[in-house]
Write a protein that holds these residues in place. Structure first.
Motif, PDB file in Angstrom:
ATOM      1  N   ARG A   1     -24.982  39.046 -36.100  1.00  0.00           N
ATOM      2  CA  ARG A   1     -26.348  38.536 -36.175  1.00  0.00           C
ATOM      3  C   ARG A   1     -26.540  37.703 -37.434  1.00  0.00           C
ATOM      4  O   ARG A   1     -27.249  36.699 -37.426  1.00  0.00           O
ATOM      5  CB  ARG A   1     -27.355  39.703 -36.160  1.00  0.00           C
ATOM      6  N   SER A   2     -25.915  38.107 -38.523  1.00  0.00           N
ATOM      7  CA  SER A   2     -26.020  37.343 -39.768  1.00  0.00           C
ATOM      8  C   SER A   2     -25.424  35.957 -39.600  1.00  0.00           C
ATOM      9  O   SER A   2     -25.981  34.964 -40.099  1.00  0.00           O
ATOM     10  CB  SER A   2     -25.308  38.103 -40.890  1.00  0.00           C
TER      11      SER A   2
ATOM     12  N   GLY B   1     -26.079  30.351 -39.253  1.00  0.00           N
ATOM     13  CA  GLY B   1     -25.400  29.188 -38.691  1.00  0.00           C
ATOM     14  C   GLY B   1     -24.069  28.898 -39.357  1.00  0.00           C
ATOM     15  O   GLY B   1     -23.470  27.851 -39.114  1.00  0.00           O
ATOM     16  N   CYS B   2     -23.593  29.819 -40.189  1.00  0.00           N
ATOM     17  CA  CYS B   2     -22.350  29.610 -40.935  1.00  0.00           C
ATOM     18  C   CYS B   2     -21.260  30.556 -40.428  1.00  0.00           C
ATOM     19  O   CYS B   2     -21.495  31.765 -40.310  1.00  0.00           O
ATOM     20  CB  CYS B   2     -22.562  29.868 -42.429  1.00  0.00           C
TER      21      CYS B   2
ATOM     22  N   MET C   1     -15.896  35.074 -36.769  1.00  0.00           N
ATOM     23  CA  MET C   1     -17.221  34.961 -36.179  1.00  0.00           C
ATOM     24  C   MET C   1     -17.731  33.535 -36.328  1.00  0.00           C
ATOM     25  O   MET C   1     -17.736  32.976 -37.428  1.00  0.00           O
ATOM     26  CB  MET C   1     -18.193  35.941 -36.836  1.00  0.00           C
ATOM     27  N   ARG C   2     -18.150  32.966 -35.193  1.00  0.00           N
ATOM     28  CA  ARG C   2     -18.639  31.588 -35.183  1.00  0.00           C
ATOM     29  C   ARG C   2     -19.966  31.519 -34.432  1.00  0.00           C
ATOM     30  O   ARG C   2     -20.113  32.138 -33.379  1.00  0.00           O
ATOM     31  CB  ARG C   2     -17.627  30.655 -34.503  1.00  0.00           C
ATOM     32  N   PRO C   3     -20.956  30.761 -34.953  1.00  0.00           N
ATOM     33  CA  PRO C   3     -22.216  30.617 -34.222  1.00  0.00           C
ATOM     34  C   PRO C   3     -21.964  30.006 -32.852  1.00  0.00           C
ATOM     35  O   PRO C   3     -21.162  29.083 -32.709  1.00  0.00           O
ATOM     36  CB  PRO C   3     -23.032  29.658 -35.104  1.00  0.00           C
TER      37      PRO C   3
ATOM     38  N   GLY D   1     -26.254  32.891 -30.021  1.00  0.00           N
ATOM     39  CA  GLY D   1     -25.614  34.123 -30.445  1.00  0.00           C
ATOM     40  C   GLY D   1     -24.406  33.848 -31.324  1.00  0.00           C
ATOM     41  O   GLY D   1     -24.337  32.833 -32.023  1.00  0.00           O
ATOM     42  N   THR D   2     -23.437  34.739 -31.274  1.00  0.00           N
ATOM     43  CA  THR D   2     -22.231  34.620 -32.089  1.00  0.00           C
ATOM     44  C   THR D   2     -21.007  34.914 -31.234  1.00  0.00           C
ATOM     45  O   THR D   2     -20.972  35.894 -30.491  1.00  0.00           O
ATOM     46  CB  THR D   2     -22.259  35.614 -33.261  1.00  0.00           C
ATOM     47  N   ARG D   3     -20.017  34.061 -31.358  1.00  0.00           N
ATOM     48  CA  ARG D   3     -18.730  34.285 -30.706  1.00  0.00           C
ATOM     49  C   ARG D   3     -17.841  35.016 -31.695  1.00  0.00           C
ATOM     50  O   ARG D   3     -17.656  34.576 -32.826  1.00  0.00           O
ATOM     51  CB  ARG D   3     -18.089  32.962 -30.309  1.00  0.00           C
TER      52      ARG D   3
END
Length: 325
Positions: free
Chosen positions: A215-216, A221-222, A239-241, A246-248
């Motif tokens: 979630r962070s 977005g980083c 972790m990638r936006p 969401g986040t991949r």
């Protein structure tokens, strides 16, 4: 849905459709646009794009036009068990309803969707990622007596790669799946969805450290990389936006770095907060002398001169511990 003409495939139109689909995002609005663009080159009445959930072993509707909700539920939960599904996946080419032999015209898909809704024409295209992963399928149906034209079927086969790419949350080089990695998508809400086979969504479920980190990343977005200790295992995560909001999360299990024990990793993760041995001991439920011993071993294994340097290492690793494990 306004259907395309069956008089032939206009190359210029096909190229424009291909470019529009290639630019689509893998979320519901973007995939809805894919179906709209396909209507310009393939004549259909109803259509649906479904993603395959490799953990649950079922499909999940990503976007649809015309199909009733009950029909989509049957397609999602039952189509994979139909005898023709294996052939469909293996052949990787569009399959028409007319190709299904009489002996296979049974089961929930026929008895609860095709027959009662009066579908006389159908076309299914399996979709794959560039690395060969099965992603899901595109289903098209019609009640008119006119079969799908050869040009429509050809167009669908030629566009399958970009339609698959639009459906694939791991389509860009940055988000490609590395060998040995599992991938989940942590949604903008609380949902977590498996992207690859053998992925474990519960590692990143709501209330876990993995979920909080994901979630962070979505909120900032980083992109971030983390070393995550959860369930008695150590995971390297990327972790990638995601464009969907969401986040991949791509992750793999690794051995603890520098031969650190799981308890030593827990202690190391607490060092950046600057707490004393007594405070760390209270948090972990042990004696301060035990923490002192752990820190001595941590410094030796990391070849670090002091706990400040060790804490810096923990920050560089993005070390996090799931307290709920």
């Amino acid at each position: 849905m306004v259907a395309a003409s069956d008089e032939g495939l206009d190359p210029a139109v096909a190229l424009r459709v291909r470019a529009s689909i290639a630019a689509a995002t893998p979320d519901r609005p973007g995939l809805g646009r894919v179906l709209f663009e396909l209507s310009r080159v393939v004549a259909f009445e109803h259509a649906a794009l479904t993603r395959f959930d490799p953990v649950a072993g079922v499909h999940r509707t990503a976007a649809s036009v015309g199909y009733p909700p009950g029909a989509l539920e049957v397609i999602d939960t039952c189509l994979h068990s139909h005898p023709m599904f294996t052939r469909l996946r293996d052949d990787r080419v569009p399959m028409e309803l007319a190709e299904v032999p009489a002996t296979a015209r049974s089961g929930p898909v026929f008895e609860r969707v095709i027959v009662p809704l009066g579908y006389r024409q159908g076309l299914t295209q399996p979709l794959y990622g560039v690395d060969g992963r099965y992603l899901g399928m595109l289903n098209m149906s019609g009640t008119a007596g006119v079969p799908f034209s050869r040009s429509s079927i050809t167009a669908l086969a030629l566009l399958a790669d970009v339609v698959g790419a639009a459906l694939d949350p791991c389509r860009s080089p940055e988000t490609a799946v590395d060998p040995g990695e599992s991938v989940v998508l942590v949604g903008p809400g609380s949902g977590v969805h498996a992207v690859t086979e053998f992925a474990t969504p519960r590692l990143f479920a709501a209330g876990t450290a993995g979920f909080r980190l994901a979630r962070s990343v979505a909120e900032s977005g980083c992109p971030r990389d983390h070393l995550l200790l959860a369930g008695g295992e150590v995971y390297r995560t990327r972790m990638r936006p995601a464009r969907s909001g969401g986040t991949r999360v791509a992750y793999r299990r690794i051995d603890p770095p520098h031969a650190l024990t799981l308890r030593e990793l827990e202690v190391l993760a607490l060092l950046p907060a600057g707490g004393s041995n007594a405070r760390i001991a209270a948090e972990l439920g042990v004696e301060p002398s035990t923490i002192a011993t752990h820190i001595e071993r941590i410094l030796r294994k990391l070849n670090a001169p002091n706990r400040t340097v060790a804490a810096t290492t923990a920050v560089r690793w993005g070390l996090e511990v799931d307290a709920a494990r």
